[in-house]
Design an enzyme around this catalytic site. Structure first.
Site, PDB file in Angstrom:
ATOM      1  CD  GLU A 103      -7.166  -2.007  -2.473  1.00  0.00           C
ATOM      2  OE1 GLU A 103      -6.169  -2.418  -1.825  1.00  0.00           O
ATOM      3  OE2 GLU A 103      -7.541  -0.818  -2.460  1.00  0.00           O
ATOM      4  CG  HIS A 149      -2.031   0.992   1.142  1.00  0.00           C
ATOM      5  ND1 HIS A 149      -1.866   2.315   1.483  1.00  0.00           N
ATOM      6  CD2 HIS A 149      -3.328   0.857   0.748  1.00  0.00           C
ATOM      7  CE1 HIS A 149      -3.015   2.958   1.307  1.00  0.00           C
ATOM      8  NE2 HIS A 149      -3.913   2.102   0.867  1.00  0.00           N
TER       9      HIS A 149
END
Length: 366
Positions: free
Chosen positions: A307, A252
């Site tokens: 995700e 991320h």
């Protein structure tokens, strides 16, 4: 000096959320987002983000009633949805239809009542469109269901099991807000011109449509489908890493440790899926990927992000890939509206500068 992508640039003060990338914490209005997602309803989370505090019993009931009252689609919106081509992607439809909600009543300054309407009606738009393109009868919203249950009901015609409802609710709460991301920035920039709330969230929806922002869960699903079986995972992941390709669902831009949202979603995915084959594959791929990332990218500490388990949750509740980004957007509508309302409180138009790299004409002496 040029700050490409505005990385590291602070442009607003906000009391809505805080991302601590080093410690892996996401805070909603002074509360850990993970705790809110696991222990509270979507309506409570939305109230917190909009108004800055958790609601009392009475405040919560009033808020629920207001949301339920704003779910019905106006006739002109139904006609618009029906008129759009069936091959038009869901995010383009959502952006177009939301923009048509911008009647003359929407002006600067934005109002919380307008935000409540947008939060309430967005799932109805998604569900109506999905059923229309499938040739199925539209299902009217039901006031007996909460926000998340009603969304599931309008899509499927069925009441979700408690496990499915809480899994979807956890995902939607964790998707409501995440700081100054690209779509939230778009919304605040639009509002800063003294435009209206509908225009601001329409800009945000256009930004969310981009695969670098809203498309990652679908990419995770494709990766898991390509792997297919646990015994294929190592070879597939090695090939990706050796080619220098990104592993979808890992790492991320902000979090330098575990994404707190992923941990909460993993818990809910396990609860709803149990011994589900797809979840078993996802857990195996996660373990293999983390092991291989330590070898191929030593010192990077790349962990599973939201995700990855968003994809696992959505598969477990039988939502197809096309619903990922629209559902994300229906959730993030809360955060967009909160940021737009906050921007209006102390507004200043965004006007960054650009460094010119073109030619300069020679001065002509007279």
């Amino acid at each position: 000096m040029v700050h490409y992508g505005l990385k590291g640039i602070t442009c607003v003060e906000t009391s809505i959320s805080h991302i601590d990338g080093e410690k892996g914490r996401l805070i909603y209005r002074g509360h850990h987002a993970k705790d809110i997602a696991l222990n509270h309803s979507f309506e409570e989370a939305a109230y917190l983000i909009l108004f800055g505090k958790l609601p009392s019993t009475e405040e919560l009931q009033v808020f629920k009633d207001k949301l339920a009252a704003e779910r019905n689609l106006p006739e002109h919106i139904e006609r618009l949805i029906q008129s759009l081509p069936n091959n038009m992607d869901d995010m383009s439809v959502l952006r177009t239809v939301v923009s048509a909600l911008g009647e003359n009543t929407y002006t600067f300054h934005p109002k919380t009542e307008e935000a409540i309407r947008l939060i309430a009606i967005t799932p109805s738009i998604i569900a109506y469109r999905k059923r229309w393109t499938r040739g199925e009868q539209a299902i009217a919203p039901s006031s007996q269901y909460g926000h998340v249950e009603n969304y599931y009901y309008m899509l499927t015609g069925e009441q979700p099991s408690e496990a499915k409802k809480k899994a979807l609710e956890t995902y939607m709460i964790l998707a409501t807000e995440h700081g100054m991301n690209a779509s939230t920035f778009s919304a605040r920039v639009t509002l800063s011109t003294e435009s209206d709330l509908v225009s601001a969230v329409t800009a945000a929806l256009g930004t969310m449509k981009g695969p670098l922002h809203g498309g990652a869960p679908s990419a995770v699903t494709k990766m898991l489908e390509d792997i297919g079986e646990k015994e294929h995972a190592e070879a597939y992941l090695k090939e990706k890493l050796e080619k220098g390709e990104r592993l979808m669902g890992f790492g991320h831009r902000v979090y330098k440790t575990k994404d707190p949202r992923a941990e909460a979603l993993r818990q809910k995915a396990e609860e709803v899926a149990g011994n589900d084959r797809d979840l078993d594959l996802a857990l195996h791929v996660e373990a293999e990927a983390i092991r291989l990332l330590e070898i191929y990218k030593p010192g990077r500490k790349l962990y599973t992000n939201v995700e990855f388990y968003a994809a696992a949750v959505m598969r477990a509740i039988d939502f197809d890939d096309e619903l990922f980004t629209p559902t994300f957007s229906a959730s993030r509508m809360v955060g967009w509206c909160a940021h737009v309302l906050e921007q209006a409180e102390n507004n200043m138009i965004f006007r960054p500068s650009a460094q010119y790299t073109g030619a300069i004409p020679e001065e002509v002496l007279s």
